[in-house]
Design a protein around this motif. Structure first.
Motif, PDB file in Angstrom:
ATOM      1  N   GLN A   1       0.737  -0.926   0.003  1.00 25.95           N
ATOM      2  CA  GLN A   1       0.162  -0.082   0.135  1.00 25.95           C
ATOM      3  C   GLN A   1       0.763   1.213   0.078  1.00 25.95           C
ATOM      4  O   GLN A   1       0.637   2.212  -0.818  1.00 25.95           O
ATOM      5  CB  GLN A   1      -0.865   0.005   1.255  1.00 25.95           C
ATOM      6  N   VAL A   2       1.841   1.259   0.844  1.00 27.63           N
ATOM      7  CA  VAL A   2       2.828   2.473   1.134  1.00 27.63           C
ATOM      8  C   VAL A   2       3.191   2.568  -0.476  1.00 27.63           C
ATOM      9  O   VAL A   2       3.506   3.891  -0.930  1.00 27.63           O
ATOM     10  CB  VAL A   2       3.800   2.074   1.935  1.00 27.63           C
ATOM     11  N   LEU A   3       3.879   1.395  -0.930  1.00 28.71           N
ATOM     12  CA  LEU A   3       4.676   1.705  -2.170  1.00 28.71           C
ATOM     13  C   LEU A   3       3.740   2.187  -3.377  1.00 28.71           C
ATOM     14  O   LEU A   3       3.958   3.067  -4.287  1.00 28.71           O
ATOM     15  CB  LEU A   3       5.065   0.156  -2.642  1.00 28.71           C
ATOM     16  N   ARG A   4       2.401   1.750  -3.500  1.00 25.37           N
ATOM     17  CA  ARG A   4       1.734   2.085  -4.352  1.00 25.37           C
ATOM     18  C   ARG A   4       1.260   3.603  -4.255  1.00 25.37           C
ATOM     19  O   ARG A   4       1.089   4.259  -5.306  1.00 25.37           O
ATOM     20  CB  ARG A   4       0.244   1.463  -4.212  1.00 25.37           C
ATOM     21  N   ALA A   5       1.089   4.024  -3.072  1.00 29.05           N
ATOM     22  CA  ALA A   5       0.687   5.636  -2.609  1.00 29.05           C
ATOM     23  C   ALA A   5       1.922   6.445  -3.166  1.00 29.05           C
ATOM     24  O   ALA A   5       1.981   7.125  -3.718  1.00 29.05           O
ATOM     25  CB  ALA A   5       0.575   5.861  -1.290  1.00 29.05           C
TER      26      ALA A   5
ATOM     27  N   THR B   1       2.292   6.931  -6.843  1.00 32.70           N
ATOM     28  CA  THR B   1       1.190   7.836  -7.291  1.00 32.70           C
ATOM     29  C   THR B   1       1.687   9.481  -7.151  1.00 32.70           C
ATOM     30  O   THR B   1       1.084  10.262  -7.599  1.00 32.70           O
ATOM     31  CB  THR B   1      -0.055   7.737  -6.725  1.00 32.70           C
ATOM     32  N   VAL B   2       2.255   9.459  -5.913  1.00 33.77           N
ATOM     33  CA  VAL B   2       2.902  10.743  -5.502  1.00 33.77           C
ATOM     34  C   VAL B   2       3.525  11.938  -6.926  1.00 33.77           C
ATOM     35  O   VAL B   2       3.043  12.892  -7.064  1.00 33.77           O
ATOM     36  CB  VAL B   2       3.728  10.838  -4.508  1.00 33.77           C
ATOM     37  N   PRO B   3       4.227  11.306  -7.426  1.00 37.76           N
ATOM     38  CA  PRO B   3       4.536  12.066  -8.620  1.00 37.76           C
ATOM     39  C   PRO B   3       3.681  12.556  -9.445  1.00 37.76           C
ATOM     40  O   PRO B   3       3.584  13.517  -9.965  1.00 37.76           O
ATOM     41  CB  PRO B   3       5.736  11.300  -9.432  1.00 37.76           C
ATOM     42  N   PHE B   4       2.613  11.668  -9.511  1.00 35.41           N
ATOM     43  CA  PHE B   4       1.659  11.966 -10.654  1.00 35.41           C
ATOM     44  C   PHE B   4       0.813  13.410 -10.269  1.00 35.41           C
ATOM     45  O   PHE B   4       0.409  14.036 -11.056  1.00 35.41           O
ATOM     46  CB  PHE B   4       0.699  10.774 -10.800  1.00 35.41           C
TER      47      PHE B   4
ATOM     48  N   ALA C   1       2.580   5.810 -12.349  1.00 33.66           N
ATOM     49  CA  ALA C   1       1.362   5.414 -11.807  1.00 33.66           C
ATOM     50  C   ALA C   1      -0.019   5.348 -12.749  1.00 33.66           C
ATOM     51  O   ALA C   1      -0.848   4.523 -12.365  1.00 33.66           O
ATOM     52  CB  ALA C   1       0.905   6.526 -10.757  1.00 33.66           C
ATOM     53  N   VAL C   2      -0.013   6.091 -13.668  1.00 37.56           N
ATOM     54  CA  VAL C   2      -1.196   5.940 -14.785  1.00 37.56           C
ATOM     55  C   VAL C   2      -1.044   4.522 -15.298  1.00 37.56           C
ATOM     56  O   VAL C   2      -2.382   3.970 -15.363  1.00 37.56           O
ATOM     57  CB  VAL C   2      -0.777   7.025 -16.051  1.00 37.56           C
TER      58      VAL C   2
ATOM     59  N   GLU D   1     -10.351   4.439 -13.430  1.00 30.84           N
ATOM     60  CA  GLU D   1      -9.695   4.429 -14.757  1.00 30.84           C
ATOM     61  C   GLU D   1      -8.193   5.163 -14.571  1.00 30.84           C
ATOM     62  O   GLU D   1      -7.731   5.307 -15.615  1.00 30.84           O
ATOM     63  CB  GLU D   1     -10.325   4.858 -15.870  1.00 30.84           C
ATOM     64  N   PHE D   2      -7.879   5.659 -13.450  1.00 33.27           N
ATOM     65  CA  PHE D   2      -6.654   6.315 -13.473  1.00 33.27           C
ATOM     66  C   PHE D   2      -5.850   5.567 -12.403  1.00 33.27           C
ATOM     67  O   PHE D   2      -6.280   5.181 -11.275  1.00 33.27           O
ATOM     68  CB  PHE D   2      -6.606   7.864 -12.801  1.00 33.27           C
TER      69      PHE D   2
END
Lengths: 361, 548
Positions: free
Chosen positions: B82-86, B89-92, B138-139, B547-548
């Motif tokens: 979960q942390v890694l997935r967040a 996404t941060v850069p996005f 992340a997209v 879808e993102f």
């Protein structure tokens, strides 16, 4: 989990509330300019003044000054032109001689002859007789050099445009992209004034052959590539010549701790182009009276003497004395290159285009 | 549907049309001949060419690097997922100024790579491409990985039982199912990199310029509004095409796939190969995403007198002259603006999504007309347009259109949230739509038959089912609003800068202290974004991947 949902729900509700409030209550401070007790100055990001100087003006005139900084000089002027019919403020400061014609041709300003204009040097009064703009400050765009580099290499620093193209100074100069940087453009205009409308292209070919480096902005050129600035030394900059301002050496010295006896950088006085900045009362200003008072203040002695250490520019009035710190490191430029604003307006785009294909491609 | 349409007409179509018209109309006459003039110029053609091929290259590179990541996030269960997935996404949602700065700190002069091996990539196209991968990783992970995690792995296993090799099974079973999602992700990445602004401006130097950068230059610096108008139309057309293809591929994705609960498809990696894959992906993420962010954080603490909070402390003072207020106030401004923008985006986006769902369910139950379906899809694509239209065009459009009663908003603070909401709405719609469409219309009808008012039916039937999606949509809109830079920079008042605007202003100033403060503010922004994304990870359910 449910606390998160609750928190978010509360946040969303609060946000909705804010929107509703603002929709009902109208603007919070947007109508300031309609208030005759407030005068709004639109300027570029480099605007700065000592707090007490501004307070003195507010006390003596009874106006409260609101300042809107609107991007770099070009952006501020363009936005002012676009919103001419319903301007964001009363006075615009920061139109320089390279942008002056664009502003005047678009009818940005209304005439006002500021009190104290007789103290302003005639060489700065580029809209003489019409008084649509008032000269506020002046400065020179010049090549700066790293004193230590030239001492270490037992080399005389360059003094003129011609020198910069000589083999002795190969691969030493960094300058800015003329289409995105105002010192870059000033340097190009200086070379055009020196070599003529048809001669400057040849000069730039020689500069290119001599290894001139081009970067996008002044920050990058001065603080990263130039070996003489504090930032450049830290970043490992290796170009001892940079296109900057005649006032950069004072800035470099004054912001050192401890302050040195002489500035670590010098100015090639034969490479200078004069830049003068103007302010004017906007055509549809809501507070005309306040705007006029503000213009008077901008060329009054107190503000003129406060300017050098805040914006690193020179006063335009004869009675203003330079602050001691500034005078100590100031470099006098005797006969800088100049060019009429109309001529700049007529040629600017074509020259920028030619320069781009000549130097960048 | 009327509310979102009106909103877009007033705050998007009207300003954009006004500024374009201003550029194309000279002396009361339309100057369509300018189009050919402008497009005939060799440097403009050069810009068009560069814009296209860098977007293509960025997309291919992003897919190559991010697809293994999508697989790992979809199929493997591991600690810290979960942390890694967040984190990815941060850069996005970070503003491009910060992304550009992070990369400059890594690959620029005196950057980490320069210090270690003397490698400098700034002003090369590689820096731009890598930053685009960083930005869009992340997209791909979210779009492709989201679907991947819901594909039933037993289908592939069944194929293998029937004798297919591992490769054949994957190619024949999984790939066709994933195809549309990959295409949709690729098109989104292409859209974002085609309209890239901050990254190219900061990392590209004077020689590289995208269409978006050129529009900015022509508008804000050269003041050639007619060239800018032509370029805006060209970009508009290009984005329109990309969105049309995107809508088409999304539609194909909605074709019947047997989806299962993602909770049952992911398991711990088994065997050396799978562990190696996981390690490879984690390493890629570490180098490509965590490292630049880490350099940013490190520099924010590396003060003139060694490691410490010097720059953070400086944020509280207003002596620098860059702003009229201490930079720290930008945090409060940003949060206020983002909250308001989120509220607007959720209301507008929610209504739009609901409007898009109604005909959909009606279509399903009664056959409907193809025309209605096409109208809905057109509206759907229209809502995405703000993502692809130059922010400077919107900003300048606001400046010249929203200055008269009854829309005299120029001096008010609400302008910034409005501009930010434009970018947030597409995310809300994209997140809400799949969930709303999954709500069975018959439940609503049943409630109506039993005497419930439409409002009550919505509250009792729809709301409980979409509440989570709504929260996720709100969170995304919030994070995107926090990071919005392009339009905000044109309309934010100097006495109320947002975090990204403050960072850009500080970076534009000489001096150690300004640079350090920019790093510190970027770090704060990053932490705020990361925290909101982490909260989203916690409330996200497997039906609401969006879808993102």
């Amino acid at each position: 989990m449910s606390t998160i949902i609750k928190a978010t729900a509360v946040a969303v509700a609060a946000g909705l509330g804010l929107v509703t409030l603002s929709a009902c209550g109208g603007s919070d401070s947007g109508k300031d300019s309609a208030d005759s007790k407030t005068v709004t100055l639109v300027s570029h990001d480099s605007w700065a003044v000592s707090k007490n100087v501004l307070k003195d003006f507010e006390k003596s005139s009874g106006y409260k000054v609101t300042v809107l900084k609107d991007g770099d000089a070009g952006e501020a002027v363009n936005k002012a032109i676009l919103s001419k019919d319903n301007p964001q403020g009363d006075v615009l400061f920061g139109v320089d001689n390279t942008l002056l014609s664009r502003a005047l041709d678009n009818g940005l300003f209304q005439p006002y002859e500021a009190k104290g204009l007789d103290q302003v040097g005639t060489e700065y009064q580029l809209d003489k007789g019409k008084h649509r703009v008032t000269p506020i400050d002046t400065g020179n765009i010049c090549v700066n050099y790293d004193k230590k580099y030239f001492a270490d290499h037992k080399l005389t620093p360059p003094a003129s445009f011609d020198d910069l193209a000589k083999p002795a100074y190969k691969n030493l100069l960094v300058t800015e992209n003329v289409s995105t940087s105002s010192p870059g453009l000033g340097f190009l205009l200086g070379s055009a004034a020196q070599y003529g409308d048809n001669g400057w292209q040849g000069y730039w070919k020689r500069l290119k052959a001599n290894g001139v480096k081009v970067v996008d902005g002044w920050e990058q050129a001065y603080n990263e590539e130039f070996s003489g600035s504090a930032g450049g030394r830290k970043a490992g900059g290796d170009r001892p010549l940079v296109v900057s301002y005649a006032s950069s050496p004072p800035a470099e010295a004054i912001y050192s701790d401890p302050q040195p006896k002489t500035a670590p950088t010098g100015v090639a006085t034969g490479t200078c182009f004069r830049q003068t900045e103007f302010a004017g009362l906007l055509s549809n200003a809501k507070n005309e009276k306040g705007g006029k008072a503000l213009l008077d203040f901008l060329i009054a002695k107190q503000f003129q003497q406060d300017m050098p250490l805040n914006m690193f520019v020179d006063p335009v009035t004869k009675d203003a004395a330079l602050p001691a710190d500034y005078a100590k490191y100031d470099v006098k430029v005797d006969s800088p290159q100049t060019m009429a604003p109309q001529k700049i307006a007529d040629n600017r785009d074509a020259w920028v285009k030619t320069w781009t294909s000549l130097v960048l491609k | 549907m009327a509310v979102p349409v009106a909103f877009f007409a007033v705050f998007f179509a009207y300003p954009v049309a006004a500024i374009v018209a201003r550029g194309l109309k000279a002396g009361g006459h339309w100057q369509f001949g300018r189009t050919a003039d402008v497009l005939g110029q060799s440097d403009i053609r050069h810009v068009l060419w560069f814009t296209t091929w860098q977007a293509f290259a960025s997309t291919v590179l992003t897919l190559l690097i991010a697809l293994p990541g999508a697989y790992v996030f979809a199929r493997f269960e591991f600690r810290g997922k979960q942390v890694l997935r967040a984190a990815v996404t941060v850069p996005f949602v970070l503003p491009t100024v910060v992304v550009g700065t992070a990369f400059l700190a890594l690959v620029g002069r005196g950057g980490l790579l320069d210090g270690l091996w003397g490698v400098r990539l700034d002003t090369t196209v590689w820096a731009i491409l890598l930053a685009h991968v960083f930005f869009n990783y992340a997209v791909v992970v979210r779009t492709v990985g989201g679907l991947w995690s819901q594909l039933d792995p037993r289908q592939e296993e069944a194929a293998r039982m029937l004798g297919a090799s591992r490769w054949t099974a994957w190619r024949k079973v999984t790939l066709p199912a994933l195809g549309p999602a990959v295409a949709a992700a690729a098109l989104m990445v292409f859209l974002f990199t085609f309209t890239s602004f901050g990254v190219v401006q900061i990392l590209g130097g004077p020689t590289f310029s995208t269409l978006e950068v050129e529009i900015y230059r022509q508008t804000a610096q050269i003041f050639d509004l007619s060239t800018a108008a032509v370029l805006t139309i060209v970009q508009f057309a290009a984005v329109g095409i990309i969105l049309a293809v995107h809508a088409w591929s999304v539609r194909r994705r909605e074709s019947a796939l047997r989806l299962v609960d993602a909770a049952h498809t992911a398991r711990r990696p088994r065997g050396a190969g799978q562990w190696a894959l996981l390690a490879g992906v984690v390493a890629t993420v570490a180098v490509l995403i965590l490292l630049p962010l880490g350099v940013l954080i490190q520099r924010s603490f590396e003060g003139p007198d060694g490691f410490g909070f010097t720059y953070y402390k400086a944020l509280a003072s207003s002596d620098s002259g860059v702003f009229l207020v201490p930079p720290i106030e930008a945090i409060g401004n940003s949060l206020t603006y983002a909250l308001a923008a989120t509220a607007i985006a959720v209301v507008i986006g929610g209504l739009a999504a609901a409007a898009l769902t109604l005909p959909h369910s009606r279509l399903r139950s009664s056959g409907g007309t193809p025309l209605a379906g096409r109208l809905v899809r057109g509206f759907d694509a229209l809502l995405m347009l703000p993502l692809g239209v130059s922010a400077v065009t919107v900003g300048f459009g606001f400046l010249i259109t929203l200055d008269k009663p009854p829309l005299d908003l120029r001096g008010t603070w609400i302008l910034v949230p409005l501009a930010q909401a434009l970018v947030g709405v597409p995310f809300v719609v994209r997140t809400m739509l799949p969930v709303l469409r999954a709500v069975d219309g018959r439940l609503r009808e049943a409630a109506a038959v039993l005497g419930a008012s439409p409002l009550r039916a919505w509250r009792e039937v729809d709301l409980p089912m979409v509440r989570r999606a709504l929260l996720i949509a709100a969170g995304f809109a919030f994070a995107v609003s926090l990071g919005e830079f392009g339009a905000t920079v044109f309309i934010a008042r100097p006495d109320r800068p947002t975090l990204p605007v403050a960072v850009a202003r500080l970076l534009g100033r000489a001096g150690d202290l300004n640079y350090g403060q920019a790093m510190a503010l970027s770090t704060i922004l990053m932490v705020v974004c990361a925290v909101s994304l982490l909260l989203l990870e916690r409330i996200r359910t497997d039906r609401t991947t969006g879808e993102f």
